[in-house]
Scaffold this motif. Sequence first.
Motif, mmCIF file in Angstrom:
data_model
loop_
_atom_site.group_PDB
_atom_site.id
_atom_site.type_symbol
_atom_site.label_atom_id
_atom_site.label_comp_id
_atom_site.label_asym_id
_atom_site.label_seq_id
_atom_site.Cartn_x
_atom_site.Cartn_y
_atom_site.Cartn_z
ATOM 1 N N ASP A 96 8.693 -2.616 9.856
ATOM 2 C CA ASP A 96 7.860 -1.615 9.183
ATOM 3 C C ASP A 96 7.078 -2.240 8.020
ATOM 4 N N GLN A 97 7.730 -3.099 7.256
ATOM 5 C CA GLN A 97 7.043 -3.765 6.147
ATOM 6 C C GLN A 97 5.922 -4.666 6.658
ATOM 7 N N HIS B 184 2.970 -2.580 7.644
ATOM 8 C CA HIS B 184 2.289 -2.109 6.435
ATOM 9 C C HIS B 184 1.362 -3.193 5.887
ATOM 10 N N GLY C 96 -1.408 -0.555 5.067
ATOM 11 C CA GLY C 96 -0.791 0.741 4.810
ATOM 12 C C GLY C 96 -1.212 1.853 5.750
ATOM 13 N N SER D 61 2.538 2.460 10.327
ATOM 14 C CA SER D 61 3.964 2.274 10.061
ATOM 15 C C SER D 61 4.733 2.451 11.362
ATOM 16 N N SER E 263 5.314 9.497 7.896
ATOM 17 C CA SER E 263 5.742 8.345 7.116
ATOM 18 C C SER E 263 4.883 8.228 5.868
ATOM 19 N N ARG F 212 4.475 5.800 1.990
ATOM 20 C CA ARG F 212 4.907 4.680 1.153
ATOM 21 C C ARG F 212 5.075 5.227 -0.253
ATOM 22 N N THR G 118 5.868 4.753 -4.149
ATOM 23 C CA THR G 118 5.842 3.770 -5.229
ATOM 24 C C THR G 118 6.382 4.432 -6.490
ATOM 25 N N SER H 155 7.887 -0.319 -4.252
ATOM 26 C CA SER H 155 7.393 0.463 -3.111
ATOM 27 C C SER H 155 8.324 0.337 -1.918
ATOM 28 N N THR H 156 8.430 1.423 -1.178
ATOM 29 C CA THR H 156 9.221 1.444 0.041
ATOM 30 C C THR H 156 8.615 2.438 1.014
ATOM 31 N N ASN H 157 8.713 2.136 2.294
ATOM 32 C CA ASN H 157 8.224 3.037 3.339
ATOM 33 C C ASN H 157 9.353 3.976 3.741
ATOM 34 N N TRP I 272 15.321 3.648 -4.895
ATOM 35 C CA TRP I 272 14.234 4.540 -5.286
ATOM 36 C C TRP I 272 14.764 5.856 -5.853
#
Length: 156
Positions: free
Chosen positions: A29-30, A33, A38, A41, A50, A52, A54, A65-67, A92
């Motif tokens: 996934d990263q 992105h 972006g 995903s 989905s 992202r 931050t 940041s994470t999805n 997060w």
Amino acid sequence: MAEPLASLARRLGTRSWVMAAAPGIIAADQALHRWFGGRVSLVGLAGLPSLRLTTVGRRSGLPRSTNLLYFPHGADFVLTGSNWGRPRNPAWTFNLRARPEAEVAIRGRVTAVKVRELEGEEYRRMWAELLGFWPGYEMERAAAGRVLPVFVLSPR
């Protein structure tokens, strides 16, 4: 075509081996992105919503940041801190508790949000909705051995 994929993803999301595959899924996934700025995903390819997220790191003060899979709820975004069934909440969640504002990006479009964590009856009602949306949350809750935090992010 997205709906059959989303249904398949929801069924697969209730399988314990999916939690074991988390590191590979996160890495893929990263990479998507990064490659697509972006706009793409892995979760999105499966026909699921989905974003992202931050946040500002509570200790570092740096953007983190994470999805994430999210549950669309009117104009709001609902996030569940499942952490793939691990015993500890994802980083997060601590960042959002320390500073209840963030940014979400969907297909590259960024929105500033204010955040609140659900509790009590509001949590119980939303949890029932979340299980209808992503049944795997119950398996992840059981594996984690903790209450999974739920956050509502509202556009500012």
